[in-house]
Design a protein around this motif. Structure first.
Motif, PDB file in Angstrom:
ATOM      1  N   LEU A 256      39.301-119.846  77.119  1.00 46.83           N
ATOM      2  CA  LEU A 256      38.699-118.544  76.828  1.00 46.83           C
ATOM      3  C   LEU A 256      39.763-117.488  76.539  1.00 46.83           C
ATOM      4  CD1 LEU A 256      35.610-117.061  78.557  1.00 46.83           C
ATOM      5  CD2 LEU A 256      37.565-115.598  78.116  1.00 46.83           C
ATOM      6  N   VAL A 257      40.756-117.366  77.397  1.00 46.92           N
ATOM      7  CA  VAL A 257      41.790-116.346  77.206  1.00 46.92           C
ATOM      8  C   VAL A 257      42.594-116.625  75.935  1.00 46.92           C
ATOM      9  CG1 VAL A 257      43.888-115.339  78.172  1.00 46.92           C
ATOM     10  CG2 VAL A 257      41.944-115.822  79.658  1.00 46.92           C
ATOM     11  N   THR A 258      42.841-117.899  75.656  1.00 41.21           N
ATOM     12  CA  THR A 258      43.577-118.246  74.441  1.00 41.21           C
ATOM     13  C   THR A 258      42.821-117.803  73.195  1.00 41.21           C
ATOM     14  OG1 THR A 258      44.581-120.153  75.533  1.00 41.21           O
ATOM     15  CG2 THR A 258      44.606-120.134  73.125  1.00 41.21           C
ATOM     16  N   VAL A 259      41.521-118.057  73.173  1.00 39.03           N
ATOM     17  CA  VAL A 259      40.695-117.632  72.037  1.00 39.03           C
ATOM     18  C   VAL A 259      40.726-116.121  71.893  1.00 39.03           C
ATOM     19  CG1 VAL A 259      38.332-117.519  71.147  1.00 39.03           C
ATOM     20  CG2 VAL A 259      39.195-119.654  72.126  1.00 39.03           C
ATOM     21  N   LEU A 260      40.616-115.411  73.018  1.00 34.38           N
ATOM     22  CA  LEU A 260      40.600-113.945  72.973  1.00 34.38           C
ATOM     23  C   LEU A 260      41.934-113.393  72.451  1.00 34.38           C
ATOM     24  CD1 LEU A 260      38.870-113.089  76.385  1.00 34.38           C
ATOM     25  CD2 LEU A 260      37.819-113.178  74.133  1.00 34.38           C
ATOM     26  N   THR A 261      43.035-113.873  73.020  1.00 30.19           N
ATOM     27  CA  THR A 261      44.334-113.322  72.637  1.00 30.19           C
ATOM     28  C   THR A 261      44.749-113.734  71.233  1.00 30.19           C
ATOM     29  OG1 THR A 261      45.416-115.196  73.757  1.00 30.19           O
ATOM     30  CG2 THR A 261      45.145-113.152  75.015  1.00 30.19           C
TER      31      THR A 261
ATOM     32  N   GLY B 199      50.957 -91.643  69.501  1.00 28.89           N
ATOM     33  CA  GLY B 199      49.949 -91.519  70.547  1.00 28.89           C
ATOM     34  C   GLY B 199      48.517 -91.485  70.029  1.00 28.89           C
ATOM     35  N   PRO B 200      48.203 -90.616  69.053  1.00 30.72           N
ATOM     36  CA  PRO B 200      46.817 -90.520  68.574  1.00 30.72           C
ATOM     37  C   PRO B 200      46.278 -91.792  67.931  1.00 30.72           C
ATOM     38  CG  PRO B 200      48.080 -88.581  67.937  1.00 30.72           C
ATOM     39  CD  PRO B 200      49.064 -89.584  68.465  1.00 30.72           C
ATOM     40  N   VAL B 201      47.146 -92.690  67.428  1.00 31.50           N
ATOM     41  CA  VAL B 201      46.644 -93.875  66.729  1.00 31.50           C
ATOM     42  C   VAL B 201      46.579 -95.105  67.628  1.00 31.50           C
ATOM     43  CG1 VAL B 201      47.566 -93.032  64.545  1.00 31.50           C
ATOM     44  CG2 VAL B 201      48.919 -94.623  65.907  1.00 31.50           C
ATOM     45  N   CYS B 202      47.045 -94.978  68.865  1.00 33.02           N
ATOM     46  CA  CYS B 202      47.010 -96.146  69.753  1.00 33.02           C
ATOM     47  C   CYS B 202      45.593 -96.632  69.983  1.00 33.02           C
ATOM     48  CB  CYS B 202      47.680 -95.804  71.084  1.00 33.02           C
ATOM     49  SG  CYS B 202      49.486 -95.730  71.002  1.00 33.02           S
ATOM     50  N   SER B 203      44.667 -95.704  70.198  1.00 36.98           N
ATOM     51  CA  SER B 203      43.275 -96.094  70.431  1.00 36.98           C
ATOM     52  C   SER B 203      42.704 -96.832  69.230  1.00 36.98           C
ATOM     53  CB  SER B 203      42.440 -94.843  70.731  1.00 36.98           C
ATOM     54  OG  SER B 203      41.069 -95.166  70.865  1.00 36.98           O
ATOM     55  N   ILE B 204      43.019 -96.337  68.032  1.00 37.71           N
ATOM     56  CA  ILE B 204      42.513 -96.971  66.818  1.00 37.71           C
ATOM     57  C   ILE B 204      43.066 -98.384  66.684  1.00 37.71           C
ATOM     58  CG2 ILE B 204      42.534 -96.855  64.289  1.00 37.71           C
ATOM     59  CD1 ILE B 204      42.590 -93.814  64.554  1.00 37.71           C
ATOM     60  N   ILE B 205      44.351 -98.544  66.961  1.00 44.11           N
ATOM     61  CA  ILE B 205      44.971 -99.863  66.854  1.00 44.11           C
ATOM     62  C   ILE B 205      44.338-100.837  67.837  1.00 44.11           C
ATOM     63  CG2 ILE B 205      47.122-101.129  67.239  1.00 44.11           C
ATOM     64  CD1 ILE B 205      48.624 -98.686  66.148  1.00 44.11           C
ATOM     65  N   LEU B 206      44.114-100.388  69.071  1.00 46.41           N
ATOM     66  CA  LEU B 206      43.514-101.264  70.075  1.00 46.41           C
ATOM     67  C   LEU B 206      42.083-101.641  69.709  1.00 46.41           C
ATOM     68  CD1 LEU B 206      44.865 -99.675  73.388  1.00 46.41           C
ATOM     69  CD2 LEU B 206      45.498-101.883  72.390  1.00 46.41           C
ATOM     70  N   ILE B 207      41.329-100.685  69.162  1.00 46.47           N
ATOM     71  CA  ILE B 207      39.945-100.978  68.768  1.00 46.47           C
ATOM     72  C   ILE B 207      39.912-102.027  67.669  1.00 46.47           C
ATOM     73  CG2 ILE B 207      37.909-100.020  67.612  1.00 46.47           C
ATOM     74  CD1 ILE B 207      38.392 -97.429  69.143  1.00 46.47           C
ATOM     75  N   THR B 208      40.793-101.884  66.685  1.00 46.66           N
ATOM     76  CA  THR B 208      40.800-102.871  65.604  1.00 46.66           C
ATOM     77  C   THR B 208      41.244-104.233  66.116  1.00 46.66           C
ATOM     78  OG1 THR B 208      43.028-102.148  64.986  1.00 46.66           O
ATOM     79  CG2 THR B 208      41.192-101.157  63.796  1.00 46.66           C
ATOM     80  N   GLY B 209      42.204-104.248  67.056  1.00 45.97           N
ATOM     81  CA  GLY B 209      42.607-105.518  67.656  1.00 45.97           C
ATOM     82  C   GLY B 209      41.468-106.168  68.427  1.00 45.97           C
ATOM     83  N   ALA B 210      40.712-105.361  69.153  1.00 44.57           N
ATOM     84  CA  ALA B 210      39.567-105.892  69.889  1.00 44.57           C
ATOM     85  C   ALA B 210      38.480-106.384  68.942  1.00 44.57           C
ATOM     86  CB  ALA B 210      39.006-104.815  70.821  1.00 44.57           C
ATOM     87  N   GLY B 211      38.354-105.734  67.786  1.00 41.01           N
ATOM     88  CA  GLY B 211      37.416-106.235  66.783  1.00 41.01           C
ATOM     89  C   GLY B 211      37.831-107.607  66.290  1.00 41.01           C
ATOM     90  N   GLY B 212      39.149-107.809  66.127  1.00 41.98           N
ATOM     91  CA  GLY B 212      39.638-109.134  65.764  1.00 41.98           C
ATOM     92  C   GLY B 212      39.386-110.151  66.854  1.00 41.98           C
ATOM     93  N   MET B 213      39.468-109.735  68.108  1.00 47.37           N
ATOM     94  CA  MET B 213      39.148-110.612  69.232  1.00 47.37           C
ATOM     95  C   MET B 213      37.690-111.055  69.160  1.00 47.37           C
ATOM     96  SD  MET B 213      39.090-109.607  73.279  1.00 47.37           S
ATOM     97  CE  MET B 213      40.843-109.217  73.336  1.00 47.37           C
ATOM     98  N   PHE B 214      36.804-110.115  68.910  1.00 49.93           N
ATOM     99  CA  PHE B 214      35.379-110.428  68.769  1.00 49.93           C
ATOM    100  C   PHE B 214      35.163-111.414  67.631  1.00 49.93           C
ATOM    101  CE2 PHE B 214      30.984-108.686  67.522  1.00 49.93           C
ATOM    102  CZ  PHE B 214      30.327-109.533  68.408  1.00 49.93           C
TER     103      PHE B 214
END
Length: 467
Positions: free
Chosen positions: A60-65, A321-336
């Motif tokens: 599971l963690v491997t797939v997510l990361t 700083g302001p773009v960190c949230s955007i980067i994390l959201i897009t990364g999480a979208g890739g995780m999904f």
């Protein structure tokens, strides 16, 4: 990856579709009603979807990361470097220099056009929110000097920033979708401009002129500008127009060079094995092109003008700083997306789309539009839609231009009819001094038109490439 392990259980097609629908519904519920940050919501839903579809706990963690890291690899560099360039152009006064030159060139009667052209150019490296805030003092000054409704000047400029943010890399939405769907970022940039500029003309110029005549919005008493921090004031230098144009056009030229060499190699004019071709193609890779431009901007706007290295470093650092949230959201979208791909949900969606006879490019647009209307974030809408169609795209055999067109179609859907659950809606409403009803009649309708016009152009590109 699935060849190394097996699912704990196999769900039928209807079960997979039910899980997909439930995961999206849960994602929207967590974001809208639970008020959970989109990054956390995407991670939670990814974990639960993986469990529901039978992905083994040991994998599971491997797939997510894997999904998360793969997306960040293509997103983080572009977004971070683009933000750095935008911040330096903003704080140095380059935006004002460019706008003043355009107004002097086009004259006062064409001031809305001049402001829009400046916004289109500044919109390449600067995000929508930051770009609009940078331009507002200039827009207000011009509107006060020439008179008339604020929307006459502000709506076309805001739409210019919007279309660049939606369709053109290095902005996070198209970059994330490009990575998820395996498209060529250079082609997405080229065709993104082909989509963005006519879309701006129809919505920003034509529809913007209509709303400017229909709604007489006074210029607010308080000017909302960029944050006046001490370091930003020290960095101001009013660079020459040629310097600003050079920094805006350099990455475009380098990226176009890469794309052009690839096209020439396909036509047999040059060989990709030649050393000089490899060097030029490297310079034209989007991260390298942006890196070169950022370093040159640090020199031209900072070191060469006598600014200390510590100040240049502070300005560059303040962009991240302001773009960190955007980067994390897009990364999480890739995780999904990774979970959907490994679970077999993508194949089930592909079978369902085939049975419905709904073209993939239209299905992706509709999915992105629905998610956008439901939860407000264009980035979440685009990454969700790209993740859902990704498994189909990877087996479709589409050529590079078709892939770029699909990315742009999904991007169009992701901006459809932004309303009260969209932060950009309130940004426009408050900065322009409009009440909610007027903002719905102007900005929301305008964003719906951007989506429709952009999709039509993207579809035309797709059909021509399919011929």
């Amino acid at each position: 990856m699935t060849g190394e392990w097996s699912l704990l259980w196999e769900l039928p097609t209807w079960g997979l579709l039910l899980v997909a629908a439930g995961s999206i519904a849960l994602l929207l519920a967590l974001i809208i009603w639970g008020r959970i940050h989109a990054f956390l919501a995407l991670v939670i839903v990814s974990v639960l979807t993986a469990i529901a579809t039978g992905i083994p706990t040991s994998q599971l963690v491997t797939v997510l990361t894997t999904g998360f890291g793969g997306t960040l690899g293509s997103v983080a560099l572009l977004v971070g470097l683009g933000a750095m360039l935008g911040r330096m152009l903003e704080t140095s006064g380059g935006a004002k220099v460019l706008t003043d030159a355009l107004i002097n060139k086009f004259g006062e009667k064409r001031a809305p056009l001049a402001l829009s052209l400046a916004s289109l150019m500044m919109g390449f490296p600067i995000f929508f929110d930051a770009g609009l805030v940078v331009m507002l003092p200039i827009i207000f000054t011009v509107a006060r000097r020439l008179g008339g409704s604020l929307l006459t000047y502000a709506f076309p400029a805001a739409t210019a920033f919007s279309v660049m943010h939606i369709f053109v890399p290095p902005h996070p939405g198209p970059v994330a979708a490009t990575g998820l769907l395996g498209a060529d970022v250079g082609l997405v940039l080229v065709f993104g401009l082909i989509v963005a500029i006519p879309t701006w003309y129809v919505v920003g110029h034509l529809f913007g002129g209509y709303v400017g005549r229909k709604y007489n919005i006074a210029i607010p008493d308080i000017l909302f500008g960029a944050q006046n921090d001490e370091s930003g004031d020290k960095f101001k230098s009013s660079p020459k127009l040629g310097t600003v144009l050079f920094l805006l056009l350099l990455p475009l030229g380098l990226i176009f060079l890469n794309t052009g060499l690839n096209a020439l190699a396909t036509a047999g004019v040059v060989s990709l094995e030649d050393g000089w071709v490899q060097v030029l193609r490297l310079l034209g890779e989007t991260p390298i092109a942006l890196l070169i431009t950022v370093v040159l901007a640090m020199w031209l706007l900072g070191w060469r003008t006598g600014k200390p290295g510590s100040l240049v470093e502070t300005i560059v650092d303040s962009a991240l700083g302001p773009v960190c949230s955007i980067i994390l959201i897009t990364g999480a979208g890739g995780m999904f997306g990774g979970v959907l791909r490994e679970s077999g949900i993508g194949g089930a969606i592909a079978d369902s789309l085939d049975s419905l006879g709904l073209p993939l490019i239209l299905a992706g647009f509709v999915i992105a539009a629905i998610v956008r209307i439901a939860q407000g974030s264009a980035t979440v809408a685009l990454t969700t839609a790209a993740a859902l169609v990704q498994p189909v795209i990877l087996t479709s055999g589409y050529n590079p231009v078709q892939l770029a067109a699909v990315v742009l179609a999904l991007a169009a859907g992701s901006v459809f009819a932004g309303h009260v659950n969209d932060s950009g809606f309130w940004l426009v409403s408050r900065f322009f001094g409009m009440d909610t009803q007027t903002t719905l009649k102007t900005w929301t309708v305008g964003q719906a038109l951007v989506a429709v016009v952009g999709f039509v152009i993207a579809l035309a590109i797709f059909l021509v490439a399919s011929a």
